[in-house]
Each structure stands twice: as structure tokens, then as C-alpha cells.
Enzyme design. Structure first.
Site, PDB file in Angstrom:
ATOM      1  N   GLY A  14     -13.530  -2.612  -7.465  1.00 39.02           N
ATOM      2  CA  GLY A  14     -14.435  -1.504  -7.172  1.00 39.02           C
ATOM      3  C   GLY A  14     -15.543  -1.781  -6.177  1.00 39.02           C
ATOM      4  O   GLY A  14     -16.653  -1.283  -6.335  1.00 39.02           O
ATOM      5  N   ARG A  94      -2.169   4.003  -8.079  1.00 40.49           N
ATOM      6  CA  ARG A  94      -1.163   4.899  -8.659  1.00 40.49           C
ATOM      7  C   ARG A  94      -0.713   5.874  -7.591  1.00 40.49           C
ATOM      8  O   ARG A  94      -1.536   6.447  -6.874  1.00 40.49           O
ATOM      9  CB  ARG A  94      -1.762   5.732  -9.801  1.00 40.49           C
ATOM     10  CG  ARG A  94      -2.074   4.962 -11.033  1.00 40.49           C
ATOM     11  CD  ARG A  94      -0.855   4.485 -11.758  1.00 40.49           C
ATOM     12  NE  ARG A  94      -0.042   5.544 -12.325  1.00 40.49           N
ATOM     13  CZ  ARG A  94       1.029   5.322 -13.076  1.00 40.49           C
ATOM     14  NH1 ARG A  94       1.409   4.098 -13.320  1.00 40.49           N
ATOM     15  NH2 ARG A  94       1.708   6.324 -13.573  1.00 40.49           N
ATOM     16  N   HIS A 112      -8.018   3.727   3.096  1.00 41.01           N
ATOM     17  CA  HIS A 112      -6.844   2.885   3.341  1.00 41.01           C
ATOM     18  C   HIS A 112      -7.230   1.786   4.332  1.00 41.01           C
ATOM     19  O   HIS A 112      -7.869   2.074   5.351  1.00 41.01           O
ATOM     20  CB  HIS A 112      -5.702   3.743   3.911  1.00 41.01           C
ATOM     21  CG  HIS A 112      -4.460   2.952   4.163  1.00 41.01           C
ATOM     22  ND1 HIS A 112      -3.648   2.498   3.144  1.00 41.01           N
ATOM     23  CD2 HIS A 112      -3.905   2.516   5.316  1.00 41.01           C
ATOM     24  CE1 HIS A 112      -2.639   1.813   3.666  1.00 41.01           C
ATOM     25  NE2 HIS A 112      -2.774   1.813   4.981  1.00 41.01           N
TER      26      HIS A 112
HETATM   27  C1  GRF Z   1      -9.510  -1.578  -0.438  1.00 43.02           C
HETATM   28  O1  GRF Z   1      -9.053  -2.464   0.534  1.00 43.02           O
HETATM   29  C2  GRF Z   1      -9.066  -0.181  -0.123  1.00 43.02           C
HETATM   30  O2  GRF Z   1      -8.976   0.076   1.241  1.00 43.02           O
HETATM   31  C3  GRF Z   1      -7.701  -0.127  -0.757  1.00 43.02           C
HETATM   32  O3  GRF Z   1      -7.816  -0.890  -1.926  1.00 43.02           O
HETATM   33  C4  GRF Z   1      -8.863  -1.837  -1.797  1.00 43.02           C
HETATM   34  C5  GRF Z   1      -9.811  -1.589  -2.921  1.00 43.02           C
HETATM   35  O4  GRF Z   1     -10.835  -2.550  -2.971  1.00 43.02           O
HETATM   36  N1  GRF Z   1      -7.315   1.244  -0.978  1.00 43.02           N
HETATM   37  P1  GRF Z   1     -12.092  -2.311  -3.878  1.00 43.02           P
HETATM   38  O5  GRF Z   1     -11.590  -2.171  -5.317  1.00 43.02           O
HETATM   39  O6  GRF Z   1     -12.801  -1.084  -3.416  1.00 43.02           O
HETATM   40  O7  GRF Z   1     -12.927  -3.555  -3.719  1.00 43.02           O
END
Ligand code: GRF
Length: 217
Positions: A14, A94, A112
Site C-alpha cells: 500500500g 484481482r 499501472h
Molecule cells: C504498484 O507498482 C502499482 O503500479 C501496481 O502495483 C504496485 C502496488 O504497490 N498496480 P503499492 O502496494 O502501492 O506499494
């Protein structure tokens, strides 16, 4: 304008969630993070959200097995019960069904770790390095049924270095993610974006200078 009520969906550490929570502390921020939901019990981000005084919920996906829609109905009930207006996916691992996406059409964002439409899916940094691209980055987009597609709200780019590894590159991209997700949510929550023919228009909010890599000095 009243601040929009936002829920963040996570599965892991997170760090993007934390960036959104921090940004929403600003008096002029147009959104309140009122709920964090994880589909994984004990996800690292849950404790961080509680520490920040945000209500958390766990809606485990595992007990539902392959019945994705049954899981999502429970998720949706939780969102509706909290009068959520906007949903931010932040490392939520998910795939969502068209049914769920439809419930939140135009009201759900994802981040992303690549410059979409390049490198949809997983292992984006490995693939970017294998291709030798010189500029890589991250994208905030509205969620549509097709994975890692949907109207692009904001993108941020980083230079790729000759000696980058997936790890070093991911750290640099993550820094950009933590900047653009709060900014993109600000745009959307304040009503500064509009969806037009499947594209997101932003009124050219603050155009930035070009990023050219390598820079010849
Ligand atoms: C991030 O790299 C985001 O772009 C991808 O999943 C990762 C999540 O990281 N969708 P975090 O849990 O926010 O540290």
C-alpha cells in the site's frame, strides 16, 4: 464543492495508498479517503491505513474461489454501505468482472507501472529493460473491463539507465507513481476531467516540459 468520498482497494504493502492518504490531508484536496479495503487478510497496507486513522475492511477473495462475481458483490455492498463515490485501485491483485466495472464506470481509477498502452500486464520493468526503451513510467487510468486499458488520466516518465535492473527501475517508477496518483485523483475528484469518446480530457492542466533521454549536454 463537497469532498468526494474515496475508497482505496489494496492487496499488499500500500505505498500508493499511503501517498493518496497523505495528499488528502491537504485542506484544499477535493477528496477524503474514508475507507481502505483489502482482499488479503493482514495485507501490510491495512495497518498503515489504521495508523493514519482510516477505517479499514477486509473482504477476502479466497473463500469465493472462482466465483469472482460473488466476491465482488460483497465488495460492492461494503462500498455502497460507506457511500463511496470514487474507487482507487492501488496494487489490488484481482481481475474485475464486467459487472463490477460497470457499477463503477467512470468512477474507478487504477495505477499501472508502465506507460500504457505499452506493457500491459505483469513484469513491466523486466520487459521494458529487455526492449531497451529509454523512457519508462507509470499511468493512472479509468478502469474498463479490458485489463490495463481505459481512458488515461495522467502519466509520469522516468529515464531508463544503462545499468538499471528491474529493482532499481521499479524504485524510480514508484517515486513517479506516488506523485501522479494523488494528482490524478485531484483532477478527477475536482471534476476537471471529462470522458469523451473513450478518452479522458484534462483541459491541458499544467503541461510539462518534454522528457528526452538520453540528454546530450
Ligand atoms: C504498484 O507498482 C502499482 O503500479 C501496481 O502495483 C504496485 C502496488 O504497490 N498496480 P503499492 O502496494 O502501492 O506499494
Amino acid at each position: 464543492m463537497a469532498r468526494r468520498r474515496v475508497a482505496i482497494l489494496i492487496s499488499g504493502r500500500g505505498s500508493n495508498m499511503t501517498a493518496l492518504i497523505e495528499a488528502a490531508k491537504a485542506k484544499d484536496y477535493p477528496a477524503d479517503i474514508v475507507l481502505v479495503i483489502s482482499n488479503i487478510a493482514g495485507a501490510g497496507g491495512l495497518a498503515k491505513a489504521s495508523d493514519a486513522g482510516i477505517e479499514t475492511a477486509t473482504v477476502e477473495s479466497k473463500p469465493f474461489g472462482k466465483d469472482r462475481e460473488a466476491f465482488e458483490r460483497k465488495l460492492n455492498e461494503t462500498l455502497v454501505a460507506h457511500n463511496i463515490e470514487l474507487v482507487c485501485l492501488a496494487g489490488f491483485l484481482r481481475l474485475l468482472t464486467p459487472w463490477f466495472v460497470k457499477q463503477w464506470e467512470g468512477r474507478m481509477l487504477n495505477i499501472h507501472p508502465a506507460l500504457l498502452p505499452s506493457y500491459r500486464g505483469l513484469h513491466t520493468h523486466e520487459r521494458a529493460l529487455a526492449d531497451g526503451v529509454k523512457i519508462h513510467g507509470a499511468t493512472v487510468h479509468f478502469v474498463v473491463p479490458e485489463m490495463d486499458s481505459g481512458p488515461i488520466v495522467m502519466q509520469g516518465a522516468v529515464a531508463v539507465h544503462d545499468d538499471d535492473t528491474p529493482d532499481t527501475l521499479s524504485v524510480r517508477v514508484l517515486g513517479v507513481e506516488h506523485r501522479i496518483y494523488p494528482d490524478a485523483l485531484r483532477l478527477v475528484a475536482s471534476g476537471s476531467t471529462r470522458l469523451e469518446n473513450g478518452l479522458c480530457k484534462t483541459g491541458n492542466a499544467a503541461p510539462a516540459a518534454a522528457l528526452i533521454v538520453p540528454a546530450i549536454t
